[in-house]
Design a protein around this motif. Structure first.
Motif, PDB file in Angstrom:
ATOM      1  N   ASP A  75     -81.832-110.214  92.487  1.00 41.03           N
ATOM      2  CA  ASP A  75     -81.506-108.796  92.519  1.00 41.03           C
ATOM      3  C   ASP A  75     -82.769-107.986  92.251  1.00 41.03           C
ATOM      4  N   ASP A  76     -83.256-107.282  93.288  1.00 44.33           N
ATOM      5  CA  ASP A  76     -84.485-106.499  93.112  1.00 44.33           C
ATOM      6  C   ASP A  76     -84.205-105.028  92.779  1.00 44.33           C
ATOM      7  N   HIS A  77     -82.910-104.674  92.634  1.00 44.14           N
ATOM      8  CA  HIS A  77     -82.479-103.326  92.250  1.00 44.14           C
ATOM      9  C   HIS A  77     -82.779-102.271  93.316  1.00 44.14           C
ATOM     10  N   ALA A  78     -83.276-102.675  94.488  1.00 46.64           N
ATOM     11  CA  ALA A  78     -83.431-101.701  95.572  1.00 46.64           C
ATOM     12  C   ALA A  78     -82.081-101.135  95.981  1.00 46.64           C
ATOM     13  N   ARG A  79     -81.018-101.922  95.743  1.00 47.46           N
ATOM     14  CA  ARG A  79     -79.666-101.488  96.083  1.00 47.46           C
ATOM     15  C   ARG A  79     -79.267-100.202  95.363  1.00 47.46           C
ATOM     16  N   LEU A  80     -79.863 -99.946  94.199  1.00 42.49           N
ATOM     17  CA  LEU A  80     -79.472 -98.787  93.400  1.00 42.49           C
ATOM     18  C   LEU A  80     -79.791 -97.469  94.084  1.00 42.49           C
ATOM     19  N   SER A  81     -80.715 -97.482  95.022  1.00 41.27           N
ATOM     20  CA  SER A  81     -81.062 -96.262  95.745  1.00 41.27           C
ATOM     21  C   SER A  81     -80.250 -96.108  97.032  1.00 41.27           C
ATOM     22  N   ALA A  82     -79.358 -97.039  97.304  1.00 39.93           N
ATOM     23  CA  ALA A  82     -78.525 -96.989  98.513  1.00 39.93           C
ATOM     24  C   ALA A  82     -77.118 -96.504  98.170  1.00 39.93           C
ATOM     25  N   ASP A  83     -76.597 -95.572  98.975  1.00 40.66           N
ATOM     26  CA  ASP A  83     -75.218 -95.108  98.773  1.00 40.66           C
ATOM     27  C   ASP A  83     -74.206 -96.195  99.099  1.00 40.66           C
ATOM     28  N   THR A  84     -74.556 -97.051 100.073  1.00 41.92           N
ATOM     29  CA  THR A  84     -73.627 -98.066 100.545  1.00 41.92           C
ATOM     30  C   THR A  84     -74.285 -99.444 100.465  1.00 41.92           C
ATOM     31  N   VAL A  85     -73.526-100.408  99.962  1.00 36.85           N
ATOM     32  CA  VAL A  85     -74.088-101.717  99.624  1.00 36.85           C
ATOM     33  C   VAL A  85     -73.120-102.822 100.050  1.00 36.85           C
ATOM     34  N   HIS A 112     -69.268 -98.183  98.462  1.00 38.77           N
ATOM     35  CA  HIS A 112     -69.861 -96.869  98.735  1.00 38.77           C
ATOM     36  C   HIS A 112     -69.759 -96.001  97.487  1.00 38.77           C
ATOM     37  N   LYS A 113     -70.900 -95.567  96.981  1.00 39.24           N
ATOM     38  CA  LYS A 113     -70.965 -94.717  95.794  1.00 39.24           C
ATOM     39  C   LYS A 113     -70.119 -95.280  94.649  1.00 39.24           C
ATOM     40  N   GLY A 114     -70.270 -96.593  94.441  1.00 40.82           N
ATOM     41  CA  GLY A 114     -69.665 -97.241  93.281  1.00 40.82           C
ATOM     42  C   GLY A 114     -68.272 -97.791  93.478  1.00 40.82           C
ATOM     43  N   ASN A 205     -67.895-110.917  81.417  1.00 43.06           N
ATOM     44  CA  ASN A 205     -69.065-111.442  82.146  1.00 43.06           C
ATOM     45  C   ASN A 205     -68.776-111.879  83.574  1.00 43.06           C
ATOM     46  N   SER A 206     -67.662-111.428  84.151  1.00 41.17           N
ATOM     47  CA  SER A 206     -67.530-111.560  85.600  1.00 41.17           C
ATOM     48  C   SER A 206     -68.507-110.581  86.256  1.00 41.17           C
ATOM     49  N   HIS A 207     -68.781-110.794  87.538  1.00 43.28           N
ATOM     50  CA  HIS A 207     -69.811-110.027  88.228  1.00 43.28           C
ATOM     51  C   HIS A 207     -69.235-109.240  89.412  1.00 43.28           C
ATOM     52  N   ASP A 208     -69.999-108.254  89.849  1.00 42.90           N
ATOM     53  CA  ASP A 208     -69.584-107.453  91.008  1.00 42.90           C
ATOM     54  C   ASP A 208     -69.158-108.325  92.173  1.00 42.90           C
ATOM     55  N   TRP A 209     -69.931-109.372  92.460  1.00 45.42           N
ATOM     56  CA  TRP A 209     -69.654-110.186  93.649  1.00 45.42           C
ATOM     57  C   TRP A 209     -68.368-110.993  93.517  1.00 45.42           C
ATOM     58  N   ASP A 210     -67.925-111.259  92.286  1.00 43.19           N
ATOM     59  CA  ASP A 210     -66.647-111.937  92.080  1.00 43.19           C
ATOM     60  C   ASP A 210     -65.471-111.014  92.380  1.00 43.19           C
ATOM     61  N   LEU A 211     -65.685-109.719  92.223  1.00 40.43           N
ATOM     62  CA  LEU A 211     -64.579-108.781  92.069  1.00 40.43           C
ATOM     63  C   LEU A 211     -64.388-107.764  93.184  1.00 40.43           C
ATOM     64  N   ALA A 212     -65.479-107.267  93.771  1.00 41.29           N
ATOM     65  CA  ALA A 212     -65.395-106.040  94.568  1.00 41.29           C
ATOM     66  C   ALA A 212     -64.393-106.138  95.721  1.00 41.29           C
ATOM     67  N   GLY A 230     -58.084 -98.942  80.664  1.00 37.96           N
ATOM     68  CA  GLY A 230     -57.261 -98.597  81.818  1.00 37.96           C
ATOM     69  C   GLY A 230     -58.022 -98.030  83.000  1.00 37.96           C
ATOM     70  N   SER A 231     -59.340 -97.910  82.892  1.00 41.96           N
ATOM     71  CA  SER A 231     -60.123 -97.327  83.979  1.00 41.96           C
ATOM     72  C   SER A 231     -60.473 -98.389  85.023  1.00 41.96           C
ATOM     73  N   ARG A 232     -60.596 -97.938  86.274  1.00 37.16           N
ATOM     74  CA  ARG A 232     -61.012 -98.838  87.340  1.00 37.16           C
ATOM     75  C   ARG A 232     -62.508 -99.097  87.240  1.00 37.16           C
ATOM     76  N   LEU A 233     -62.951-100.138  87.912  1.00 35.64           N
ATOM     77  CA  LEU A 233     -64.338-100.577  87.798  1.00 35.64           C
ATOM     78  C   LEU A 233     -65.271 -99.727  88.664  1.00 35.64           C
ATOM     79  N   VAL A 234     -66.507 -99.623  88.218  1.00 31.50           N
ATOM     80  CA  VAL A 234     -67.572 -98.996  88.994  1.00 31.50           C
ATOM     81  C   VAL A 234     -68.564-100.102  89.364  1.00 31.50           C
ATOM     82  N   TYR A 235     -68.915-100.135  90.648  1.00 27.02           N
ATOM     83  CA  TYR A 235     -69.795-101.181  91.153  1.00 27.02           C
ATOM     84  C   TYR A 235     -71.171-100.618  91.497  1.00 27.02           C
ATOM     85  N   ASN A 236     -72.086-101.541  91.724  1.00 28.38           N
ATOM     86  CA  ASN A 236     -73.468-101.215  92.069  1.00 28.38           C
ATOM     87  C   ASN A 236     -74.141-100.374  90.987  1.00 28.38           C
TER      88      ASN A 236
END
Length: 263
Positions: A75-85, A112-114, A205-212, A230-236
């Motif tokens: 993970d090079d974190h370049a994804r953080l500057s992208a709206d869509t991943v 898209h945007k989390g 400790n589950s990850h975005d890729w397990d869940l999204a 009770g809140s939904r998850l935010v990704y990226n």
């Protein structure tokens, strides 16, 4: 316009997941080479890398402006500057895959945007495909699926570790029936989405890729994947790990959260 965009993305990731699934299936039952990561805690096989390579080549060629997050790439974190991943797990349930279990899957989401806006889980050894776009139904092999209806006095069929369940009140535990462990977290969530089980508890400790992808499919099937508040998850986000999570239909979520807060 956005609706059509996400539907096109869903078509794209479904095709890519099928291709990656067929690649992985070529290794299944063939004793692929295995390495260990995370200080020897997690296996990764030659099948994971081959399936990941196929996803990477298909998806990045089609959407070069999208960010990329995969379990099998640094993970090079370049994804953080992208709206869509693209958020990818080439084989969710690698441990089971290596041992010959059939309930592993390729997990691909567009975030898209989390929030996930398109998702697919392809389980080629079972011939099952779950998928959804943000404004469409959750489907399994082309047929609409939905979470199970659950009444308060019904036995609650859940996927959860004994350690997590033992934190609940004794009287509540009598209403629970734990299902056999499923190595793939994404597939467990799909089982909630199609009503085979009522809910699942997800250890921290589950990850975005397990869940999204599974999160979106579950949501469009009438369920939710939520944190303890009770809140939904935010990704990226910068961190791709999550705290303890709860999944199920509305009444099941409320019931599980009450127990979580009673301890």
């Amino acid at each position: 316009m956005e609706d059509r965009r996400w539907q096109k993305d869903l078509d794209l990731i479904r095709d890519a997941a099928r291709q990656a699934g067929e690649v992985a299936l070529g290794f299944f039952g063939q004793s692929p080479e295995v390495w260990w990561k995370n200080e020897g805690q997690s296996p990764v096989s030659a099948a994971d890398f081959a399936a990941n390579d196929r996803l990477l080549s298909v998806l990045r060629a089609a959407r070069p402006d999208y960010g990329w997050l995969s379990e099998e790439n640094d993970d090079d974190h370049a994804r953080l500057s992208a709206d869509t991943v693209f958020v990818v797990d080439p084989i969710d349930g690698t441990r089971g895959f290596i041992q010959g279990a059939t309930n592993w899957c390729v997990s691909v989401a567009v975030v898209h945007k989390g929030a996930p806006v398109a998702g697919v889980l392809f389980a080629p050894a079972l011939g099952e495909e779950f998928y959804a776009a943000i404004d469409g139904p959750a489907l399994k092999n082309g047929k609409t699926i939905s979470v199970a209806e659950h009444r308060p006095d019904d036995v609650l069929n859940i996927a959860a570790s004994a350690e997590m369940v033992n934190k609940f009140e004794p009287e509540y535990r009598k209403l629970l029936s734990r299902v056999k462990h499923v190595p793939s977290l994404a597939y467990r969530l799909a089982m909630v989405a199609d009503g085979r089980i009522d809910g699942t508890l997800v250890a921290r400790n589950s990850h975005d890729w397990d869940l999204a992808a599974a999160d979106l499919i579950l949501f469009r099937a009438g369920g939710s994947l939520v944190e303890t508040d009770g809140s939904r998850l935010v990704y990226n986000r910068e961190t791709v790990k999550h705290a303890t999570l709860f999944a199920g239909g509305e009444s099941v979520i409320k019931s599980l959260l009450r127990q979580a807060h009673s301890g």
